[in-house]
Design an enzyme around this catalytic site. Structure first.
Site, PDB file in Angstrom:
ATOM      1  N   LYS A 107     -17.453 -10.648  -1.601  1.00  0.00           N
ATOM      2  CA  LYS A 107     -17.428 -10.505  -0.139  1.00  0.00           C
ATOM      3  C   LYS A 107     -18.842 -10.417   0.429  1.00  0.00           C
ATOM      4  O   LYS A 107     -19.091 -10.903   1.532  1.00  0.00           O
ATOM      5  CB  LYS A 107     -16.574  -9.314   0.261  1.00  0.00           C
ATOM      6  CG  LYS A 107     -15.092  -9.647   0.133  1.00  0.00           C
ATOM      7  CD  LYS A 107     -14.212  -8.476   0.409  1.00  0.00           C
ATOM      8  CE  LYS A 107     -12.756  -8.841   0.150  1.00  0.00           C
ATOM      9  NZ  LYS A 107     -11.924  -7.656  -0.033  1.00  0.00           N
ATOM     10  N   LYS A 189      -7.934 -19.748  -6.493  1.00  0.00           N
ATOM     11  CA  LYS A 189      -6.538 -19.458  -6.147  1.00  0.00           C
ATOM     12  C   LYS A 189      -6.229 -19.845  -4.709  1.00  0.00           C
ATOM     13  O   LYS A 189      -7.127 -19.947  -3.882  1.00  0.00           O
ATOM     14  CB  LYS A 189      -6.256 -17.974  -6.369  1.00  0.00           C
ATOM     15  CG  LYS A 189      -6.992 -17.055  -5.386  1.00  0.00           C
ATOM     16  CD  LYS A 189      -6.578 -15.597  -5.553  1.00  0.00           C
ATOM     17  CE  LYS A 189      -7.067 -14.746  -4.400  1.00  0.00           C
ATOM     18  NZ  LYS A 189      -6.134 -14.423  -3.363  1.00  0.00           N
ATOM     19  N   LYS A 192      -5.349 -16.823   1.831  1.00  0.00           N
ATOM     20  CA  LYS A 192      -4.986 -16.879   3.248  1.00  0.00           C
ATOM     21  C   LYS A 192      -6.045 -17.530   4.116  1.00  0.00           C
ATOM     22  O   LYS A 192      -5.737 -18.330   4.980  1.00  0.00           O
ATOM     23  CB  LYS A 192      -4.753 -15.466   3.767  1.00  0.00           C
ATOM     24  CG  LYS A 192      -3.373 -14.961   3.445  1.00  0.00           C
ATOM     25  CD  LYS A 192      -3.037 -13.824   4.362  1.00  0.00           C
ATOM     26  CE  LYS A 192      -2.517 -12.660   3.564  1.00  0.00           C
ATOM     27  NZ  LYS A 192      -3.589 -11.792   3.053  1.00  0.00           N
TER      28      LYS A 192
HETATM   29  P1  ADP Z   1      -5.211 -13.152   0.222  1.00  0.00           P
HETATM   30  O1  ADP Z   1      -6.087 -13.105  -1.005  1.00  0.00           O
HETATM   31  O2  ADP Z   1      -4.510 -14.449   0.360  1.00  0.00           O
HETATM   32  O3  ADP Z   1      -5.882 -12.694   1.488  1.00  0.00           O
HETATM   33  P2  ADP Z   1      -4.136 -10.493  -0.076  1.00  0.00           P
HETATM   34  O4  ADP Z   1      -5.491 -10.063  -0.523  1.00  0.00           O
HETATM   35  O5  ADP Z   1      -3.587  -9.922   1.179  1.00  0.00           O
HETATM   36  O6  ADP Z   1      -4.055 -12.083  -0.027  1.00  0.00           O
HETATM   37  O7  ADP Z   1      -3.133 -10.226  -1.261  1.00  0.00           O
HETATM   38  C1  ADP Z   1      -1.764  -9.934  -1.088  1.00  0.00           C
HETATM   39  C2  ADP Z   1      -1.063 -10.020  -2.420  1.00  0.00           C
HETATM   40  O8  ADP Z   1      -0.924 -11.383  -2.825  1.00  0.00           O
HETATM   41  C3  ADP Z   1      -1.811  -9.332  -3.571  1.00  0.00           C
HETATM   42  O9  ADP Z   1      -0.850  -8.713  -4.411  1.00  0.00           O
HETATM   43  C4  ADP Z   1      -2.478 -10.463  -4.295  1.00  0.00           C
HETATM   44  O10 ADP Z   1      -2.690 -10.175  -5.666  1.00  0.00           O
HETATM   45  C5  ADP Z   1      -1.459 -11.563  -4.127  1.00  0.00           C
HETATM   46  N1  ADP Z   1      -2.086 -12.897  -4.183  1.00  0.00           N
HETATM   47  C6  ADP Z   1      -2.950 -13.436  -3.272  1.00  0.00           C
HETATM   48  N2  ADP Z   1      -3.280 -14.709  -3.622  1.00  0.00           N
HETATM   49  C7  ADP Z   1      -2.607 -14.967  -4.783  1.00  0.00           C
HETATM   50  C8  ADP Z   1      -2.509 -16.116  -5.642  1.00  0.00           C
HETATM   51  N3  ADP Z   1      -3.128 -17.264  -5.347  1.00  0.00           N
HETATM   52  N4  ADP Z   1      -1.724 -16.024  -6.746  1.00  0.00           N
HETATM   53  C9  ADP Z   1      -1.044 -14.886  -7.032  1.00  0.00           C
HETATM   54  N5  ADP Z   1      -1.075 -13.778  -6.259  1.00  0.00           N
HETATM   55  C10 ADP Z   1      -1.845 -13.804  -5.150  1.00  0.00           C
END
Ligand code: ADP
Length: 326
Positions: A107, A189, A192
């Protein structure tokens, strides 16, 4: 206990890493699931779209099968006790270990002009969110594994210093390993806020899903029998195993191994299977979003359940620390 930040629309990674497990857990466990609105402030200080995103995350969770009657579904900011626990835990978290956290370093790289203290102490707040309910299982994707390890360290330090109050929390998934849904361009991965064309959102319409999947990166194709797969093709097969009929995937595997595979056909098949999966979730989400009162009621009831649990924990915490003077 688990949470999702309202920093954008949910995607297939959130579904397989998190929400799918929430839905299965709700029948077997006492569950707390939250929209992590406070966490989103560390990276998204502009709150103009926050309300809309909070509502969408709630609606998408419900559309995926989460039942607000069975679980506590709430907003992080509605449970003020978490802020107090976060403060106590901050006294047990060291600057050095927080600075070493890979997600913090990442970050800092992404937002060098906003390296705020909240960003540094993110794993501390996350620990407070989990242990405020004395939760043991935390359904998350693979990217969160390290944060859970830190949570166990903080818990052990607290228990060691003040007495056993908290169980150790562990990352949880019904499968054998934690999920990581790869992005369609082979770089990391699905997520969002980054990489929008390489991430399939639960809100994407049919044509957008097709366009994204047909645009997924591939390689030149296998030229030798049974050759190992490049990361792009490995990822496509991984996605296919999540969405497509196993016999169809097996057929594509055979074709890959005997060098007759056509990536265009493979992507077309995957696209149609993802479209069929996302469509009902998208339609249900849109219907739920129409009903403001329903969502407000859910937030209120969820907050009440979460606060009840949090109040009980904080009573134990204050006693254990020795903050009761009369
Ligand atoms: P993002 O990384 O998309 O902003 P968050 O940090 O809000 O999402 O994570 C919400 C949940 O989704 C967490 O449990 C995270 O481990 C899971 N998660 C986010 N991206 C992935 C992914 N590509 N594959 C599997 N789990 C994911």
């Amino acid at each position: 206990m688990s949470g999702i930040r309202p920093t954008g629309f949910l995607h297939l990674g959130n579904y397989f890493g998190a929400v799918k497990n929430y839905v299965r857990m709700q029948d077997e466990y006492d569950c707390f699931f939250m929209v992590a609105d406070l966490h989103s402030l560390t990276t998204h200080p502009d709150t103009r779209e926050l309300k809309q995103h909070v509502r969408r995350v709630l609606a998408e969770n419900i559309a995926c099968g989460l039942d607000p009657e069975k679980v506590a579904l709430y907003c992080q900011s509605h449970v003020h006790e978490t802020g107090e626990l976060y403060l106590y835990l901050n006294m047990l978290a060291y600057k050095g270990e927080l600075e070493k956290t890979p997600t913090f370093k990442e970050k800092v790289r992404l937002q060098p002009d906003n390296v705020n203290a909240g960003l540094l102490t993110y794993p501390v707040l996350q620990t407070a969110d989990i242990i405020i309910h004395r939760a043991k299982l935390v359904p998350v994707g693979k990217d969160q594994e390290q944060h859970l390890e830190m949570a166990r360290n903080f818990v052990n330090r607290f228990n060691h210093r003040y007495g056993e109050v908290f169980p150790e929390p562990f990352a949880f998934n019904f499968g054998e390993t934690l999920a990581k849904v790869p992005s369609l361009d082979g770089s990391g991965k699905m997520s969002k806020s980054e990489n929008q064309m390489a991430t399939v959102y639960l809100s994407d319409d049919d044509d957008r899903i097709r366009k994204k999947i047909m645009g997924a990166t591939t390689d030149q194709g296998p030229t030798k029998l049974n050759s190992p797969k490049s990361v792009y093709i490995e990822n496509l097969f991984l996605l296919m195993r999540l969405f497509s009929d196993p016999t169809i995937v097996d057929q594509f595997e055979i074709e890959y191994n005997n060098c007759t595979v056509r990536y265009g056909d493979l992507k077309k098949q995957l696209a149609e299977d993802v479209v069929a999966f996302v469509r009902p979730i998208r339609e249900k989400t849109n219907a739920i979003l129409e009903d403001e009162k329903y969502l407000a009621d859910i937030m209120e009831k969820g907050a009440e359940k979460a606060r009840n649990s949090a109040r009980q924990t904080m009573q134990l915490v204050r006693e254990a620390i020795g903050l009761q003077y009369y």
